[in-house]
Design a protein around this motif. Structure first.
Motif, mmCIF file in Angstrom:
data_model
loop_
_atom_site.group_PDB
_atom_site.id
_atom_site.type_symbol
_atom_site.label_atom_id
_atom_site.label_comp_id
_atom_site.label_asym_id
_atom_site.label_seq_id
_atom_site.Cartn_x
_atom_site.Cartn_y
_atom_site.Cartn_z
ATOM 1 N N GLU A 147 -8.403 2.984 -2.603
ATOM 2 C CA GLU A 147 -8.171 1.920 -3.584
ATOM 3 C C GLU A 147 -8.388 2.483 -4.994
ATOM 4 O O GLU A 147 -7.625 2.203 -5.924
ATOM 5 C CB GLU A 147 -9.183 0.797 -3.298
ATOM 6 C CG GLU A 147 -8.838 -0.537 -3.882
ATOM 7 C CD GLU A 147 -9.814 -1.602 -3.377
ATOM 8 O OE1 GLU A 147 -10.977 -1.272 -3.010
ATOM 9 O OE2 GLU A 147 -9.403 -2.769 -3.338
ATOM 10 N N LYS A 148 -9.455 3.269 -5.153
ATOM 11 C CA LYS A 148 -9.773 3.870 -6.443
ATOM 12 C C LYS A 148 -8.680 4.868 -6.834
ATOM 13 O O LYS A 148 -8.179 4.871 -7.948
ATOM 14 C CB LYS A 148 -11.139 4.582 -6.349
ATOM 15 C CG LYS A 148 -11.768 4.851 -7.689
ATOM 16 C CD LYS A 148 -13.190 5.400 -7.528
ATOM 17 C CE LYS A 148 -14.160 4.381 -6.899
ATOM 18 N NZ LYS A 148 -15.452 5.013 -6.527
ATOM 19 N N GLU A 178 -5.049 -6.460 -5.906
ATOM 20 C CA GLU A 178 -5.994 -7.370 -5.251
ATOM 21 C C GLU A 178 -5.326 -7.977 -4.013
ATOM 22 O O GLU A 178 -4.199 -8.453 -4.090
ATOM 23 C CB GLU A 178 -6.348 -8.489 -6.232
ATOM 24 C CG GLU A 178 -7.560 -9.282 -5.859
ATOM 25 C CD GLU A 178 -7.766 -10.414 -6.853
ATOM 26 O OE1 GLU A 178 -8.222 -11.490 -6.420
ATOM 27 O OE2 GLU A 178 -7.440 -10.246 -8.042
ATOM 28 N N CYS A 237 2.108 1.750 -3.520
ATOM 29 C CA CYS A 237 1.056 2.244 -4.411
ATOM 30 C C CYS A 237 0.728 3.708 -4.122
ATOM 31 O O CYS A 237 0.516 4.504 -5.040
ATOM 32 C CB CYS A 237 -0.209 1.405 -4.274
ATOM 33 S SG CYS A 237 0.008 -0.274 -4.884
ATOM 34 N N PHE A 282 -11.214 2.944 2.695
ATOM 35 C CA PHE A 282 -10.330 2.053 1.928
ATOM 36 C C PHE A 282 -10.744 2.035 0.459
ATOM 37 O O PHE A 282 -9.899 2.092 -0.435
ATOM 38 C CB PHE A 282 -10.336 0.630 2.508
ATOM 39 C CG PHE A 282 -9.334 -0.271 1.823
ATOM 40 C CD1 PHE A 282 -7.974 -0.135 2.072
ATOM 41 C CD2 PHE A 282 -9.749 -1.237 0.908
ATOM 42 C CE1 PHE A 282 -7.044 -0.940 1.424
ATOM 43 C CE2 PHE A 282 -8.820 -2.049 0.259
ATOM 44 C CZ PHE A 282 -7.472 -1.894 0.526
ATOM 45 N N LYS A 283 -12.053 1.956 0.200
ATOM 46 C CA LYS A 283 -12.530 1.937 -1.203
ATOM 47 C C LYS A 283 -12.128 3.217 -1.935
ATOM 48 O O LYS A 283 -11.726 3.190 -3.100
ATOM 49 C CB LYS A 283 -14.049 1.754 -1.236
ATOM 50 C CG LYS A 283 -14.469 0.323 -0.920
ATOM 51 C CD LYS A 283 -15.826 -0.026 -1.536
ATOM 52 C CE LYS A 283 -16.261 -1.423 -1.111
ATOM 53 N NZ LYS A 283 -17.204 -1.375 0.034
ATOM 54 N N PHE A 308 -4.718 0.091 -5.681
ATOM 55 C CA PHE A 308 -4.147 -1.005 -4.884
ATOM 56 C C PHE A 308 -4.352 -2.338 -5.601
ATOM 57 O O PHE A 308 -5.387 -2.543 -6.235
ATOM 58 C CB PHE A 308 -4.835 -1.083 -3.514
ATOM 59 C CG PHE A 308 -4.592 0.106 -2.623
ATOM 60 C CD1 PHE A 308 -3.438 0.874 -2.732
ATOM 61 C CD2 PHE A 308 -5.527 0.448 -1.647
ATOM 62 C CE1 PHE A 308 -3.217 1.967 -1.886
ATOM 63 C CE2 PHE A 308 -5.322 1.534 -0.811
ATOM 64 C CZ PHE A 308 -4.164 2.297 -0.935
ATOM 65 N N LEU A 329 0.831 -1.207 0.000
ATOM 66 C CA LEU A 329 0.000 0.000 0.000
ATOM 67 C C LEU A 329 0.864 1.257 0.000
ATOM 68 O O LEU A 329 0.545 2.259 -0.625
ATOM 69 C CB LEU A 329 -0.957 0.002 1.208
ATOM 70 C CG LEU A 329 -1.870 -1.223 1.338
ATOM 71 C CD1 LEU A 329 -2.817 -1.052 2.532
ATOM 72 C CD2 LEU A 329 -2.666 -1.477 0.067
#
Lengths: 79, 149, 149, 79
Positions: D38-39, D45, D15, D34-35, D43, D12
């Motif tokens: 992530e977007k 999988e 990224c 987190f979502k 990140f 993480l």
């Protein structure tokens, strides 16, 4: 009569008062020899006794052979 | 695979180099130390005696069994004999392997078998002046009495 | 009971004195070494990263659990972070206790729980130039790609 | 909108390209945050993701509070 060498360790060494001895015996097996020595030296009561003949584990009913090196093994306690 | 019986102080730092191996990720050791009590009696010092010729053969056999049962790379066991004080290292077992599971299992197997099968005897000298061969019914104090006669 | 995260080379010879105890007859250690392969890939070196504040709390908790489950006297775990080479010591666990059974079980418990619960991550650098965070689906080569962008 | 601090570790961190950041978010829970991240950072999988809030393990459905320190924990691999 056969002549064998007996090496003593631990409590048996203390009772026999020597590290090893060479003796002539009429005992036919290792077990008979142990009884003979037990009577002579007054070994204490042991939970179990094993025997090695010529540096290999053996059994008490193994017949003795001229020149055998016999070691009686009281319960071990390494570590 | 190496089993030794030693009369001098054991030095694990020296022996451990024999177990290093770039394929190994796990290394487990067991050390048996002389402790200050046993079955309720205060221990002052210990004396170990070995039937060395047979002991070495049996020890080597145990290491070979461990290597057959578990996929280990190296294993060493050194047992000390002679007079030991409290805190002294009496036996050292070390195993290295790719993964930890087999190193733990093999190390445990080796020490358990060594304690049961290798002809080594231990005489405890107690704080109260008695002494006795461990595992020997009615042997405590017998030896002392024997010597006093 | 002591859990540490260290950035320098681990020295078990130094740490072990914390475990000495005249009541103890058993001492078990586990060492995790960096090995030269993992899941079929040749490893060149490793990088460990830790979330130290939480890692120390979780590590102390694991040692406390081990001491509650097993009658041990002392336990220490030290985890190294940073760049490690093949053969380097990444984690050291040591337990001393009166008898060997609990030392083996507690040592195994500690390393198993540390591996599953302490927030430490391992990035493997492979001989073929790839690298990846272990246990991270699709992360091998991702990091390299990320850096190249 | 709440302002929280996020610390990044392992994949993480790579990224996100940073060790930590402070940001204002409309996310109500750690999982929503987190979502959002992530977007933003793409990140990879992950088998599983855990979260620590203020240096305690927590759960993704925990509501965010102003000033929280959030750490998302990808699968660990110590030892």
């Amino acid at each position: 009569m056969k002549t064998v060498t007996i090496e003593y360790f631990a409590v048996l060494r203390e009772c026999a008062g020597q590290h090893q001895e060479c003796l002539s015996t009429s005992a036919l097996t290792a077990g008979e020899l142990f009884k003979e020595l037990e009577k002579r030296y007054g070994f204490p009561e042991l939970n179990s006794i094993k025997v090695a003949i010529n540096d290999e584990f053996s059994t008490l009913n193994t017949p003795l052979t001229e020149g055998d090196i016999i070691v009686f093994i009281p319960p071990v306690a390494g570590g | 695979m190496e089993f030794r019986i030693a009369t001098e102080k054991l030095l694990p730092e020296v022996w451990r180099s024999a177990l290093e191996d770039p394929r190994c990720g796990g290394f487990v050791t067991f050390e048996g130390w002389v402790r200050n009590s046993n079955e309720g009696q205060e221990v002052l010092r210990l004396e170990y005696q070995a039937y060395e010729r047979l002991g070495l053969k049996e020890g080597e056999q145990i290491l070979a069994e461990a290597a057959e049962k578990y996929p280990i790379e190296q294993a060493v066991c050194v047992h000390r004999v002679g007079e030991l004080e409290i805190g002294d290292l009496a036996v050292w077992v070390a195993v290295s392997s790719a993964h930890r599971d087999e190193a733990f299992k093999a190390c445990r197997y080796i020490i358990d078998e060594v304690k049961h099968r290798v002809p080594v005897w231990k005489k405890e000298h107690y704080v109260n002046g008695d002494s006795g061969w461990v595992n020997c019914e009615a042997c405590a104090t017998h030896a002392v009495t024997g010597r006093e006669q």
